[in-house]
Write an enzyme that holds these catalytic residues in place. Structure first.
Site, PDB file in Angstrom:
ATOM      1  N   ASP A  56       5.652  25.804  -2.287  1.00  0.00           N
ATOM      2  CA  ASP A  56       6.041  27.097  -2.845  1.00  0.00           C
ATOM      3  C   ASP A  56       7.503  27.408  -2.504  1.00  0.00           C
ATOM      4  O   ASP A  56       8.015  26.955  -1.478  1.00  0.00           O
ATOM      5  CB  ASP A  56       5.107  28.178  -2.268  1.00  0.00           C
ATOM      6  N   GLY A  57       8.124  28.184  -3.375  1.00  0.00           N
ATOM      7  CA  GLY A  57       9.472  28.682  -3.084  1.00  0.00           C
ATOM      8  C   GLY A  57      10.585  28.047  -3.899  1.00  0.00           C
ATOM      9  O   GLY A  57      11.767  28.339  -3.659  1.00  0.00           O
ATOM     10  N   GLY A  77      11.360  28.604  -7.002  1.00  0.00           N
ATOM     11  CA  GLY A  77      12.019  29.638  -7.804  1.00  0.00           C
ATOM     12  C   GLY A  77      13.002  30.437  -6.950  1.00  0.00           C
ATOM     13  O   GLY A  77      14.151  30.663  -7.351  1.00  0.00           O
ATOM     14  N   ARG A  78      12.545  30.849  -5.769  1.00  0.00           N
ATOM     15  CA  ARG A  78      13.419  31.639  -4.878  1.00  0.00           C
ATOM     16  C   ARG A  78      14.627  30.826  -4.430  1.00  0.00           C
ATOM     17  O   ARG A  78      15.744  31.339  -4.344  1.00  0.00           O
ATOM     18  CB  ARG A  78      12.626  32.119  -3.650  1.00  0.00           C
ATOM     19  N   ASN A  92      -0.302  28.520 -13.581  1.00  0.00           N
ATOM     20  CA  ASN A  92       1.116  28.238 -13.894  1.00  0.00           C
ATOM     21  C   ASN A  92       1.391  28.111 -15.399  1.00  0.00           C
ATOM     22  O   ASN A  92       2.530  28.211 -15.831  1.00  0.00           O
ATOM     23  CB  ASN A  92       1.609  26.966 -13.172  1.00  0.00           C
ATOM     24  N   TRP A  93       0.334  27.921 -16.204  1.00  0.00           N
ATOM     25  CA  TRP A  93       0.554  27.840 -17.659  1.00  0.00           C
ATOM     26  C   TRP A  93       1.112  29.150 -18.211  1.00  0.00           C
ATOM     27  O   TRP A  93       1.680  29.170 -19.297  1.00  0.00           O
ATOM     28  CB  TRP A  93      -0.761  27.505 -18.396  1.00  0.00           C
ATOM     29  N   ARG A 134       3.580  30.760 -17.134  1.00  0.00           N
ATOM     30  CA  ARG A 134       5.044  30.867 -16.958  1.00  0.00           C
ATOM     31  C   ARG A 134       5.733  30.638 -18.302  1.00  0.00           C
ATOM     32  O   ARG A 134       5.093  30.235 -19.277  1.00  0.00           O
ATOM     33  CB  ARG A 134       5.515  29.846 -15.931  1.00  0.00           C
ATOM     34  N   ARG A 176       1.716  25.312   3.786  1.00  0.00           N
ATOM     35  CA  ARG A 176       2.272  26.097   2.685  1.00  0.00           C
ATOM     36  C   ARG A 176       3.696  26.492   3.047  1.00  0.00           C
ATOM     37  O   ARG A 176       3.955  26.995   4.150  1.00  0.00           O
ATOM     38  CB  ARG A 176       1.440  27.352   2.428  1.00  0.00           C
ATOM     39  N   SER A 213      -4.212  30.577  -2.685  1.00  0.00           N
ATOM     40  CA  SER A 213      -3.877  30.456  -4.109  1.00  0.00           C
ATOM     41  C   SER A 213      -4.756  29.461  -4.882  1.00  0.00           C
ATOM     42  O   SER A 213      -4.230  28.631  -5.626  1.00  0.00           O
ATOM     43  CB  SER A 213      -2.393  30.076  -4.280  1.00  0.00           C
ATOM     44  N   GLU A 250      -7.130  23.335   8.906  1.00  0.00           N
ATOM     45  CA  GLU A 250      -6.148  24.144   9.637  1.00  0.00           C
ATOM     46  C   GLU A 250      -5.082  24.555   8.633  1.00  0.00           C
ATOM     47  O   GLU A 250      -4.744  23.799   7.717  1.00  0.00           O
ATOM     48  CB  GLU A 250      -5.521  23.318  10.765  1.00  0.00           C
TER      49      GLU A 250
HETATM   50  C1  FPP Z   1       6.010  26.750  -6.691  1.00  0.00           C
HETATM   51  O1  FPP Z   1       7.273  27.362  -6.582  1.00  0.00           O
HETATM   52  C2  FPP Z   1       6.133  25.394  -7.208  1.00  0.00           C
HETATM   53  C3  FPP Z   1       5.625  24.973  -8.380  1.00  0.00           C
HETATM   54  C4  FPP Z   1       4.857  25.840  -9.283  1.00  0.00           C
HETATM   55  C5  FPP Z   1       5.833  23.598  -8.871  1.00  0.00           C
HETATM   56  C6  FPP Z   1       5.911  22.503  -7.854  1.00  0.00           C
HETATM   57  C7  FPP Z   1       6.477  21.336  -8.532  1.00  0.00           C
HETATM   58  C8  FPP Z   1       7.376  20.477  -8.033  1.00  0.00           C
HETATM   59  C9  FPP Z   1       7.856  20.489  -6.651  1.00  0.00           C
HETATM   60  C10 FPP Z   1       7.917  19.491  -8.995  1.00  0.00           C
HETATM   61  C11 FPP Z   1       7.602  18.092  -8.810  1.00  0.00           C
HETATM   62  C12 FPP Z   1       6.247  17.731  -8.346  1.00  0.00           C
HETATM   63  C13 FPP Z   1       5.879  16.442  -8.187  1.00  0.00           C
HETATM   64  C14 FPP Z   1       4.499  16.097  -7.729  1.00  0.00           C
HETATM   65  C15 FPP Z   1       6.791  15.326  -8.469  1.00  0.00           C
HETATM   66  P1  FPP Z   1       7.517  28.705  -7.366  1.00  0.00           P
HETATM   67  O2  FPP Z   1       8.183  28.356  -8.648  1.00  0.00           O
HETATM   68  O3  FPP Z   1       6.260  29.487  -7.509  1.00  0.00           O
HETATM   69  O4  FPP Z   1       8.503  29.421  -6.394  1.00  0.00           O
HETATM   70  P2  FPP Z   1       8.697  30.998  -6.217  1.00  0.00           P
HETATM   71  O5  FPP Z   1       7.431  31.520  -5.625  1.00  0.00           O
HETATM   72  O6  FPP Z   1       9.859  31.067  -5.285  1.00  0.00           O
HETATM   73  O7  FPP Z   1       8.997  31.553  -7.571  1.00  0.00           O
END
Ligand code: FPP
Length: 233
Positions: free
Chosen positions: A4-5, A7-8, A52-53, A55, A171, A179, A190
């Protein structure tokens, strides 16, 4: 790993969200190395949830393209390193191209012991709904009696029934949520949360997570074992 993270991370740099996902794929490459070095046998990456779809179309198609690129560029490497790829999630939601590439690699790597499990269009709840349907079919067909259904029956109908429950769920980016990730399998896992954003997650953070895990006292709802004796807590 709940990655996660992204986007940020991008937002902090005034970049589009996709730049965060690109940086996040680089972290995936690094984490595969750390896992190899640390002797981790199973790594599950939460790459794309069913939620996530929702988005933007650009972000979804960008993420799918990134996954496709990752497979294309990393295919040989995974085989060379003897890593088995598995996909868990709603395969029917994925494009024919991506699915074909993933399934080819799944077949080619199927004999290897160490596993990289990628959760794609995944949701723990929908995995359980699917399991319930498969079990119901068997009951309807008369090959299973309702009273024979136990925890093992559920486990046997998950996407990857032979993969052990995760010992540790990491996480990134500080959120204290599961989630919809591996809801059945996480019963005794754990949980480790780091404030570090996924694109910045590196060996130091990985080692911190493993150290924290090693210091945990896992009792599975029982009592602690000390010098061969059970100690009430
Ligand atoms: C969450 O961050 C991340 C995702 C929804 C996608 C994770 C995908 C990758 C790391 C790309 C490649 C993966 C592989 C297996 C090669 P977020 O966009 O929700 O971040 P935010 O909470 O800061 O907006």
């Amino acid at each position: 790993m709940i990655m996660d993270g992204n986007g940020r991370w991008a937002q902090q740099r005034g970049q589009p969200r996709l730049a965060g996902h690109e940086a996040g794929s680089e972290t995936v490459r690094c984490v595969l190395n750390y896992c190899r070095d640390a002797g981790v046998k199973y790594l599950t990456l939460y790459a794309f949830s069913t939620e996530n779809w929702s988005r933007s179309e650009d972000e979804v198609s960008g993420l799918m393209a990134l996954l496709g690129n990752f497979i294309r560029h990393y295919e040989r490497e995974l085989i060379k390193r003897k890593v088995r790829l598995r996909v868990i999630g709603r395969r029917e939601d994925l494009s024919g191209h991506l699915l074909a590439a993933l399934e080819r690699l799944e077949r080619e790597s199927s004999g290897f012991e160490r596993q990289l499990i990628v959760a794609l269009s995944y949701s723990g709840r929908s995995e359980l709904v699917r399991a319930a349907r498969l079990i119901a079919e068997k009951v309807r067909a008369g090959v299973l009696l309702p009273e024979e259904i136990g925890e093992t029956t559920i486990t046997e109908h998950l996407y990857a029934p032979d993969v052990p429950d995760p010992d540790l769920i990491i996480r990134t980016s500080g959120e204290m949520r599961i989630s919809n990730f591996l809801l059945w399998q996480c019963a005794y896992s754990e949980f480790y949360v780091t404030p570090v954003l996924w694109p910045d997650f590196r060996e130091r953070e990985f080692k911190d997570a493993l150290d924290a895990y090693a210091a945990r006292d896992r009792r599975y709802g029982g009592v602690r074992q000390e010098c061969g004796q059970e100690v009430e807590r």
